[in-house]
Design a protein around this motif. Structure first.
Motif, PDB file in Angstrom:
ATOM      1  N   ALA A   1      -2.886  10.706   1.324  1.00  0.00           N
ATOM      2  CA  ALA A   1      -3.831   9.597   1.141  1.00  0.00           C
ATOM      3  C   ALA A   1      -3.505   8.444   2.083  1.00  0.00           C
ATOM      4  N   LEU A   2      -2.213   8.175   2.286  1.00  0.00           N
ATOM      5  CA  LEU A   2      -1.812   7.087   3.184  1.00  0.00           C
ATOM      6  C   LEU A   2      -2.225   7.391   4.618  1.00  0.00           C
TER       7      LEU A   2
ATOM      8  N   ASP B   1      -0.824   7.427  -7.278  1.00  0.00           N
ATOM      9  CA  ASP B   1      -1.532   8.636  -6.877  1.00  0.00           C
ATOM     10  C   ASP B   1      -1.708   8.674  -5.358  1.00  0.00           C
ATOM     11  N   GLY B   2      -1.929   9.868  -4.846  1.00  0.00           N
ATOM     12  CA  GLY B   2      -2.293  10.032  -3.445  1.00  0.00           C
ATOM     13  C   GLY B   2      -1.177  10.564  -2.593  1.00  0.00           C
ATOM     14  N   GLY B   3      -0.048   9.858  -2.563  1.00  0.00           N
ATOM     15  CA  GLY B   3       1.074  10.290  -1.760  1.00  0.00           C
ATOM     16  C   GLY B   3       0.848  10.090  -0.268  1.00  0.00           C
TER      17      GLY B   3
ATOM     18  N   SER C   1       2.341   1.690  -3.476  1.00  0.00           N
ATOM     19  CA  SER C   1       1.349   2.143  -4.465  1.00  0.00           C
ATOM     20  C   SER C   1       1.021   3.618  -4.292  1.00  0.00           C
ATOM     21  N   ARG C   2       1.037   4.092  -3.040  1.00  0.00           N
ATOM     22  CA  ARG C   2       0.703   5.496  -2.800  1.00  0.00           C
ATOM     23  C   ARG C   2       1.837   6.437  -3.217  1.00  0.00           C
TER      24      ARG C   2
ATOM     25  N   GLU D   1       0.830  -1.211   0.000  1.00  0.00           N
ATOM     26  CA  GLU D   1       0.000   0.000   0.000  1.00  0.00           C
ATOM     27  C   GLU D   1       0.860   1.255   0.000  1.00  0.00           C
ATOM     28  N   ILE D   2       1.942   1.247   0.786  1.00  0.00           N
ATOM     29  CA  ILE D   2       2.835   2.408   0.822  1.00  0.00           C
ATOM     30  C   ILE D   2       3.489   2.616  -0.546  1.00  0.00           C
TER      31      ILE D   2
ATOM     32  N   ILE E   1      -7.825   1.315  -2.465  1.00  0.00           N
ATOM     33  CA  ILE E   1      -6.913   0.624  -1.554  1.00  0.00           C
ATOM     34  C   ILE E   1      -6.610  -0.756  -2.120  1.00  0.00           C
ATOM     35  N   LYS E   2      -5.361  -1.182  -2.015  1.00  0.00           N
ATOM     36  CA  LYS E   2      -4.964  -2.491  -2.507  1.00  0.00           C
ATOM     37  C   LYS E   2      -5.741  -3.595  -1.802  1.00  0.00           C
TER      38      LYS E   2
ATOM     39  N   GLU F   1      -5.893   6.832   5.028  1.00  0.00           N
ATOM     40  CA  GLU F   1      -6.198   5.398   5.112  1.00  0.00           C
ATOM     41  C   GLU F   1      -5.925   4.850   6.511  1.00  0.00           C
TER      42      GLU F   1
END
Length: 444
Positions: free
Chosen positions: A210-211, A205-207, A200-201, A197-198, A383-384, A214
């Motif tokens: 977004a993390l 997208d998101g950075g 992918s962010r 997840e980290i 989210i993954k 979540e």
């Protein structure tokens, strides 16, 4: 923070508690080590990408990844859980099993022995199916017939070994052994899921923002789940005064804690079993893949989520109805001289308790359904899938329930030695940590 270190220091001062915690950690370490041992006759380098999805992915999560690694502990404790559920249902429907449940310690030993024998039978069947369908043929480096026989025996022995480890934790460690083994298997997947997840962010997208959102959302979901697991409706019970010789008994007010979620995770387990039927049918009959059944192969689809939620609500009412007996609770109160203020003993009390259970079961069932479909909602928000499983479902309920039960046992040791508990106010209560008010000490 100071209270935390003081509590940890107090835990370490209690010799028995310290030995139990160390023993539990050692057993769990042994379990995690053995779970990486591959079946004899399999070349681990030839397994390739053997990740599972659907019900197999759920089993892989409970087994801590042993299922996809083709480990000797691939089946984990799932056969034991299946046997326990069968014996529990037999205890509701079969009079002879009901009689054993009422025989106290001797009856419990008989039921445990039946559960063990049933576990062996279920494990043998599941081992055959696992070897036939889940072990890649190209990874087998010995004669296939020899491997089939050898792997079946090894997988059966592996499940019995895990069951033995769980029983040792329950007897000489802290907490429920089987539940802790499942919890460790689930938590073992968290670092990998969080890393994905980290990545992918930060790569996509998101950075960071977004993390963080979540993580905050996950914390809120966990708090919400704890509220559902711990939620009770206390029904006051008054006990009449009795004079026996020169002593007075009774005359006190206690409470019957009726749980908002009395069914636990069972409705989700039953509903998931039914939801995998369409996917199984489309797998056996490819012609059905172009029909409406294909919607139920995707757990993120709207049709799947709505049907899943409806089944959970229905099973919650069903399981609560067969496990919580208002008539027996009323009879136990009457035998011990107890009554609910303003309610006549007997049929009126039974009807009152049944009405209260019906009123609190509906919101409990709805909240349980929401928790169950949260992973699919999390996937819709980007989210993954691996990390989304920790946002709800069976895994989250098991994690919350096991942690609360274990903390309750630790707090009991602290309070018995006249130390402060784990909380500044109140007490930690597990799934069975609230004493029943009836004289029979029945757990609600």
């Amino acid at each position: 923070m100071k209270k935390l270190f003081t509590t940890l220091s107090n835990i370490w001062k209690i010799q028995e508690l310290k030995e139990r915690i160390i023993f539990t950690l050692m057993i769990l370490l042994v379990y995690r080590f053995v779970s990486h041992v591959v079946l004899p006759g399999v070349d681990a380098t030839l397994l390739g990408d053997n990740t599972k999805s659907g019900i197999l992915g759920l089993l892989d999560m409970f087994a801590g990844g042993s299922f996809s690694r083709v480990s000797i502990l691939a089946l984990g404790v799932m056969p034991y859980i299946s046997a326990s559920i069968v014996v529990q249902l037999l205890g509701i429907a079969v009079p002879s099993f009901q009689k054993m449940q009422k025989e106290g310690e001797s009856g419990r030993k008989k039921l445990n022995q039946i559960t063990r024998y049933l576990t062996v039978a279920i494990t043998a069947v599941q081992a055959v199916g696992y070897v036939k369908t889940q072990v890649p043929a190209e990874a087998i480096i010995i004669d296939h017939t020899l491997f089939f026989v050898l792997a079946t025996f090894v997988l059966s022995a592996g499940t019995l070994f895990v069951m033995w480890l769980g029983e040792k934790i329950t007897d000489k460690g802290i907490g429920n052994g089987i539940s802790l083994i499942i919890m460790v298997g689930i938590i073992a997947r968290l670092p990998i899921a969080l890393q994905q997840e980290i990545s992918s962010r930060f790569v996509g997208d998101g950075g960071l923002i977004a993390l963080v959102v979540e993580i905050v959302a996950l914390f809120a979901v966990v708090m919400f789940t704890i509220m559902i697991v711990q939620g009770v409706r206390k029904v006051p019970v008054q006990y009449a005064k009795r004079i026996v010789g020169n002593r007075q008994f009774g005359g006190v007010r206690q409470y019957i804690p009726l749980k908002v979620n009395a069914a636990g995770v069972m409705p989700i387990i039953f509903a998931q079993a039914l939801m995998f039927i369409p996917a199984t049918l489309t797998g056996f009959f490819p012609s059905l893949q172009n029909t409406w059944l294909i919607q139920f192969s995707d757990y993120t689809s709207l049709a799947y989520s709505l049907t899943f939620a409806f089944l959970i609500i229905a099973f919650t009412f069903f399981y609560t109805a067969i496990t919580v007996n208002p008539t027996q609770m009323s009879d136990d109160m009457k035998k011990n001289g107890g009554f609910i203020p303003g309610i006549k003993p007997g049929l009126s009390t039974s009807s009152f308790i049944d009405d209260v259970i019906s009123k609190i079961t509906f919101p409990g069932a709805v909240f349980l359904a929401i928790i169950a479909i949260l992973p699919s909602i999390a996937v819709k928000f980007g989210i993954k899938s691996e990390f989304a499983h920790f946002y709800g479902g069976t895994s989250l309920l098991i994690l919350v329930g096991v942690v609360l039960d274990t903390l309750q046992q630790i707090e009991s040791y602290l309070l018995m030695r006249h130390y402060d508990g784990l909380m500044k106010t109140g007490r930690v209560t597990g799934r069975t940590g609230i004493p029943a008010a009836s004289g029979s000490n029945a757990v609600i």
